[in-house]
Structure formats: C-alpha cells, structure tokens
Design a protein around this motif. Structure first.
Motif, mmCIF file in Angstrom:
data_model
loop_
_atom_site.group_PDB
_atom_site.id
_atom_site.type_symbol
_atom_site.label_atom_id
_atom_site.label_comp_id
_atom_site.label_asym_id
_atom_site.label_seq_id
_atom_site.Cartn_x
_atom_site.Cartn_y
_atom_site.Cartn_z
ATOM 1 N N ILE A 1 52.334 36.785 27.860
ATOM 2 C CA ILE A 1 50.947 36.774 28.306
ATOM 3 C C ILE A 1 50.851 37.560 29.601
ATOM 4 O O ILE A 1 51.556 37.275 30.571
ATOM 5 N N ALA A 2 49.979 38.564 29.612
ATOM 6 C CA ALA A 2 49.742 39.366 30.819
ATOM 7 C C ALA A 2 48.486 38.857 31.505
ATOM 8 O O ALA A 2 47.440 38.707 30.874
ATOM 9 N N THR A 3 48.576 38.556 32.813
ATOM 10 C CA THR A 3 47.435 38.052 33.569
ATOM 11 C C THR A 3 47.039 39.063 34.639
ATOM 12 O O THR A 3 47.893 39.748 35.203
ATOM 13 N N ASN A 4 45.756 39.145 34.897
ATOM 14 C CA ASN A 4 45.234 40.066 35.908
ATOM 15 C C ASN A 4 44.294 39.302 36.824
ATOM 16 O O ASN A 4 43.261 38.803 36.382
ATOM 17 N N ASP A 5 44.667 39.202 38.120
ATOM 18 C CA ASP A 5 43.789 38.537 39.080
ATOM 19 C C ASP A 5 42.941 39.535 39.857
ATOM 20 O O ASP A 5 42.207 39.163 40.766
ATOM 21 N N PHE A 6 43.045 40.833 39.515
ATOM 22 C CA PHE A 6 42.228 41.910 40.073
ATOM 23 C C PHE A 6 42.412 42.100 41.582
ATOM 24 O O PHE A 6 41.589 42.744 42.225
ATOM 25 N N SER A 7 43.491 41.557 42.135
ATOM 26 C CA SER A 7 43.717 41.677 43.575
ATOM 27 C C SER A 7 43.950 43.127 44.000
ATOM 28 O O SER A 7 43.706 43.484 45.153
ATOM 29 N N SER A 8 44.431 43.964 43.070
ATOM 30 C CA SER A 8 44.674 45.364 43.402
ATOM 31 C C SER A 8 43.682 46.288 42.711
ATOM 32 O O SER A 8 43.876 47.505 42.672
ATOM 33 N N TRP A 9 42.607 45.722 42.197
ATOM 34 C CA TRP A 9 41.624 46.506 41.460
ATOM 35 C C TRP A 9 40.670 47.182 42.432
ATOM 36 O O TRP A 9 40.095 46.538 43.301
ATOM 37 N N SER A 10 40.484 48.503 42.287
ATOM 38 C CA SER A 10 39.683 49.264 43.249
ATOM 39 C C SER A 10 38.279 49.600 42.754
ATOM 40 O O SER A 10 37.457 50.083 43.523
ATOM 41 N N GLN A 11 37.986 49.362 41.476
ATOM 42 C CA GLN A 11 36.678 49.698 40.929
ATOM 43 C C GLN A 11 35.618 48.687 41.393
ATOM 44 O O GLN A 11 35.944 47.557 41.777
ATOM 45 N N PRO A 12 34.326 49.086 41.356
ATOM 46 C CA PRO A 12 33.262 48.181 41.816
ATOM 47 C C PRO A 12 32.986 47.020 40.874
ATOM 48 O O PRO A 12 32.213 46.142 41.191
ATOM 49 N N PHE A 13 33.605 47.010 39.705
ATOM 50 C CA PHE A 13 33.421 45.909 38.767
ATOM 51 C C PHE A 13 34.754 45.586 38.118
ATOM 52 O O PHE A 13 35.663 46.410 38.071
ATOM 53 N N ARG A 14 34.880 44.349 37.636
ATOM 54 C CA ARG A 14 36.069 43.970 36.886
ATOM 55 C C ARG A 14 35.862 44.330 35.410
ATOM 56 O O ARG A 14 34.792 44.056 34.860
ATOM 57 N N PRO A 15 36.860 44.932 34.779
ATOM 58 C CA PRO A 15 36.699 45.327 33.376
ATOM 59 C C PRO A 15 36.825 44.137 32.434
ATOM 60 O O PRO A 15 37.773 44.010 31.663
ATOM 61 N N VAL A 16 35.835 43.248 32.503
ATOM 62 C CA VAL A 16 35.810 42.052 31.669
ATOM 63 C C VAL A 16 34.648 42.183 30.694
ATOM 64 O O VAL A 16 33.485 42.280 31.115
ATOM 65 N N SER A 17 34.943 42.235 29.409
ATOM 66 C CA SER A 17 33.874 42.312 28.409
ATOM 67 C C SER A 17 33.207 40.949 28.285
ATOM 68 O O SER A 17 33.857 39.979 27.893
ATOM 69 N N PRO A 18 31.927 40.840 28.620
ATOM 70 C CA PRO A 18 31.265 39.530 28.640
ATOM 71 C C PRO A 18 31.141 38.935 27.242
ATOM 72 O O PRO A 18 31.028 39.672 26.257
ATOM 73 N N PRO A 19 31.153 37.614 27.141
ATOM 74 C CA PRO A 19 30.912 36.965 25.848
ATOM 75 C C PRO A 19 29.458 37.135 25.437
ATOM 76 O O PRO A 19 28.605 37.512 26.250
ATOM 77 N N PHE A 20 29.154 36.812 24.200
ATOM 78 C CA PHE A 20 27.890 37.206 23.580
ATOM 79 C C PHE A 20 26.644 36.768 24.353
ATOM 80 O O PHE A 20 25.785 37.595 24.679
ATOM 81 N N PHE A 21 26.489 35.474 24.617
ATOM 82 C CA PHE A 21 25.234 34.999 25.208
ATOM 83 C C PHE A 21 25.075 35.458 26.657
ATOM 84 O O PHE A 21 23.967 35.764 27.106
ATOM 85 N N ASN A 22 26.177 35.545 27.390
ATOM 86 C CA ASN A 22 26.126 36.092 28.739
ATOM 87 C C ASN A 22 25.704 37.555 28.693
ATOM 88 O O ASN A 22 24.891 38.014 29.523
ATOM 89 N N TYR A 23 26.229 38.291 27.745
ATOM 90 C CA TYR A 23 25.908 39.717 27.578
ATOM 91 C C TYR A 23 24.424 39.898 27.286
ATOM 92 O O TYR A 23 23.732 40.707 27.941
ATOM 93 N N ALA A 24 23.918 39.129 26.306
ATOM 94 C CA ALA A 24 22.506 39.223 25.939
ATOM 95 C C ALA A 24 21.614 38.832 27.114
ATOM 96 O O ALA A 24 20.579 39.465 27.365
ATOM 97 N N LYS A 25 22.014 37.800 27.841
ATOM 98 C CA LYS A 25 21.226 37.340 28.992
ATOM 99 C C LYS A 25 21.066 38.436 30.035
ATOM 100 O O LYS A 25 19.965 38.652 30.561
ATOM 101 N N ASN A 26 22.139 39.138 30.321
ATOM 102 C CA ASN A 26 22.070 40.164 31.357
ATOM 103 C C ASN A 26 21.307 41.399 30.911
ATOM 104 O O ASN A 26 20.699 42.086 31.739
ATOM 105 N N ILE A 27 21.306 41.681 29.611
ATOM 106 C CA ILE A 27 20.477 42.770 29.101
ATOM 107 C C ILE A 27 18.997 42.439 29.282
ATOM 108 O O ILE A 27 18.212 43.255 29.772
#
Length: 406
Positions: free
Chosen positions: A112-138
């Motif tokens: 299992i590979a885990t990512n806590d994004f501590s070294s992530w430099s982008q303005p967002f985390r590359p996390v694909s949102p689940p369905f209802f969260n995705y629809a809500k934000n649209i």
C-alpha cells in the motif's frame, strides 16, 4: 413600410424577461439540488465508470467501483473522505482518502502506497472526488462563478438534464473547488453534464468532456446517510500482511523500473491501422519510445514537443514511436492520432511490453531513449515543458553527436 419601434422594443423586452425568468427558475432548482447534496452526511453506492476518447463510438474502458463516501468539512482539499472497492469484491480495499492521506493498494505485490502530500508543490491535491462531492461542487460553481459559462436545464420525464459549458482560456477541473488548469490544450472548453432524478432531486450521473478525454460516472444502489464520518478509519481497511510505504519511496517488493544500460527488449505490436510493427523495423541512430496514455493530460501536453522532434532531426538520425500503455482500442488510437495530427507511429500495448519494460502501474508518460545498438541510454519519467523537454533533446543530440565521431 413603417416600423413600429415601440412594438419591437416591447417584444425584445418580453423575450429578455422570459430568458431571465427561465434562468431564475433554473438557479432556483439548482439551489434545491445543492441543498439536498449538502444534507448528505454519507453515501454508499456502486459507481460505473466509462472512459472515452473524443470521437469514439464505444467506451475504451468500463469498470465498476463500490464507494463509501463521507462529508468531511474539516478537509480543505475536497471536503470529503472516501474509500472504494472493486464491485466484484466489496471487501477488497483498493484506494481511499481520509482528509490526511491518500492510499492505493497494489495487490500483486501486497503493498500500500500512502501520500500525505507533505512534499506536494501544486496548488491542489490530486484527489479524484467521490460522486456526490463532485456533483455538489459543480452545482456550487454554477451558482457562484463569474466565469463565462452557458447552461441549460431540460425536463426529461423522470429526470432533469443539466448541461454546463465553460468558456475560459483554460480547462476547469474540480478537485473540491474549481481549478483553472495549465494551458495545455488548443481547445480549453470544459463541459459538464448532470442527470438529476426527480424522485429525490439528486444527481445520479455525471459526464465530463475535455478536448483530450471524456469520463462518465453513473451511480446505483445508493444508500444515503447510513454511515458516520466519526466511524471511518482508513487504516482499518488495510490488509494486515501488506507492506506500507510512503509515496515516492522505493518499493521493498517491486524494484523501480530502471533498464538504463541494458539492451532494449524486443517487441512486436500493432499500429492504429492493425499493422504489425517491431522494434527491429526502426533503423535510426536514436529511437525514442514514448509510453503514453489516451486520456492522460500530461501526455497530451507533450505532443507538440514530440512532433517538433520529428521535424528537428533527420530520419536517419532520429525516430520516434509511441505505445499506448492504457489499453486503448484500435479505433481510439485512430481517433487520437488523427485528432492530434501525429507525425509518428502510435502502437497498441501488449502484456509482454508492459512486463519487459516494467511499466505496469506506472504513471505516464515515460520516455526510453535508445541508441543505434538499441541500448537504453536513458529513461525519463514524466514530462514538463522546461526541464524534461531539454533533458530529452540534450540526450538525443548527445547520442547523435557521439555516433558521428565513431
């Protein structure tokens, strides 16, 4: 003939008022949908995913995920936590995000590979949102954005159909809130479609269309708010006999691909027209093998550079072949090659190529640079316009120059 200016003005005003009324009715309904989405504390459901290449008549891949989704206001990334399993075995953990880490299971090597994004430099985390969260934000975006957009809401019997077209100079993606992505496409138009059930005024299908790929997610067997976020513990789903490593660390059980200095494994595969092509068919001093993926945004971004390489070097000095590593079908390859006006070969992948070049599960693109004896001189993982393109160009130039001195 005299024109009745007053009548025409009244007619135009009436049309404008009808348009405003329709827009008001649409937004009122979307606020109702948003309110229902914001009430969801948790949801379990099956989500059928389809991936398409623009121009395809059939999906290039279809698969099913079983989700447990939780509203998580404490998470500043997407505002949700989730875990998903394969629909065929809803006890087999595949991936999750708990607001702190993202974890992905590799069952072949029990890791299992885990990512806590501590070294992530982008303005967002590359996390694909689940369905209802995705629809809500649209929906939330539609109601609050100042971007240039077109929308329409249609009554389709037992459901409403909603379409959003975003006319900005950059594509818009949703990782929680909306993000305007890097300029990596000649067509930055973004299209989102929602199918909303009249029975509960909740979306059950979302379609996203970009210039490089199309995705469709359809929910079924939905159960709302039967779980609690306080009861969610991602680590409880990790199999006890699996190794856990941090993202970016070398795997303890699976060596990172590094074939530098070795003879390139031979291969034969089919091109976009179904014709067999082999490694031995290429006779140039340098051969660049580009492992790519239809639907991979970074891969799409690298295409202008790759096309320029073919124009920069003589045919006897340099050649390039791309191998689609995500299992795209022949028709998808044809559409992709035609859409991007590729001036180089695009081939289908096979299991032997994946195994011999050790690219299984790797992110695309990957570049293998071979010399005239087909020794692998360099392997370059990933692409960006500044550093990676220079590294590729410099390596090619160096190999060609060395061969001419011999």
């Amino acid at each position: 003939m005299k024109t009745n200016i007053g009548f025409i003005s009244l007619l135009l005003f009436s049309i404008m008022m009808v348009g405003c009324k329709n827009n008001t009715n649409q937004n009122d309904y979307l606020r109702k949908v948003l309110k229902n989405l914001e009430k969801i504390e948790s949801a379990t459901y099956r989500c059928t995913m389809e991936l398409w290449q623009p121009g395809d008549t059939v999906a290039k891949s279809t698969y099913c995920k079983f989700f447990k989704e939780y509203d998580n206001p404490t998470d500043s990334t997407i505002g949700a936590s989730f875990i998903w399993f394969d629909c065929a075995d809803t006890t087999k953990f595949e991936s999750c995000y708990d607001g702190n880490i993202k974890a992905i299971a590799d069952h072949d090597i029990k890791e299992i590979a885990t990512n806590d994004f501590s070294s992530w430099s982008q303005p967002f985390r590359p996390v694909s949102p689940p369905f209802f969260n995705y629809a809500k934000n649209i929906v939330k975006y539609v109601l609050n954005t100042t971007d240039s957009i077109d929308t329409k809401l249609e009554d389709s019997g037992d459901h409403y159909y909603f379409k959003l077209v975003i006319h900005e100079d950059r594509q818009v993606e949703f990782f929680g809130k909306a993000y305007h992505m890097s300029k990596n496409s000649n067509d930055p138009t973004s299209i989102y479609e929602l199918w909303i059930s009249k029975s509960n005024d909740l979306p059950y299908k979302v379609r996203r269309e970009m210039s490089h790929n199309i995705s469709v997610a359809t929910c079924s067997d939905v159960k709302i708010s039967e779980q609690r976020i306080n009861d969610f513990n991602a680590y409880a789903y990790f199999p006890q006999d699996y190794e856990i490593r941090k993202y970016g660390e070398a795997s303890k059980t699976k060596p990172k691909f590094d074939l530098t200095g070795q003879k390139a494994p031979d291969w034969t595969s089919n091109d976009k027209n179904g014709q067999a092509v082999s490694l031995s068919d290429f006779k140039s001093k340098v051969l660049l093998i580009n492992f790519t993926g239809i639907g991979c945004g970074v891969c799409q971004f690298s295409i202008p550079f790759l096309k320029s390489l073919k124009d920069t070097f003589k045919n006897e000095d340099f050649d390039l072949v791309a191998i689609e590593a995500w299992g795209g079908k022949t028709q998808s390859l044809q559409n992709y090659a035609n859409k991007n006006n590729l001036n180089y070969n695009l081939l289908c992948v096979n299991d032997d190529i994946i195994k011999n070049y050790q690219i299984g599960g790797a992110s695309m693109p990957i570049f293998f640079i071979l010399d005239e004896q087909r020794m692998i001189r360099k392997v370059i993982d990933g692409y960006n316009e500044k550093t990676k393109s220079k590294e590729i160009m410099d390596t090619i130039t160096e190999i060609i120059s060395s061969s001419k001195k011999i």
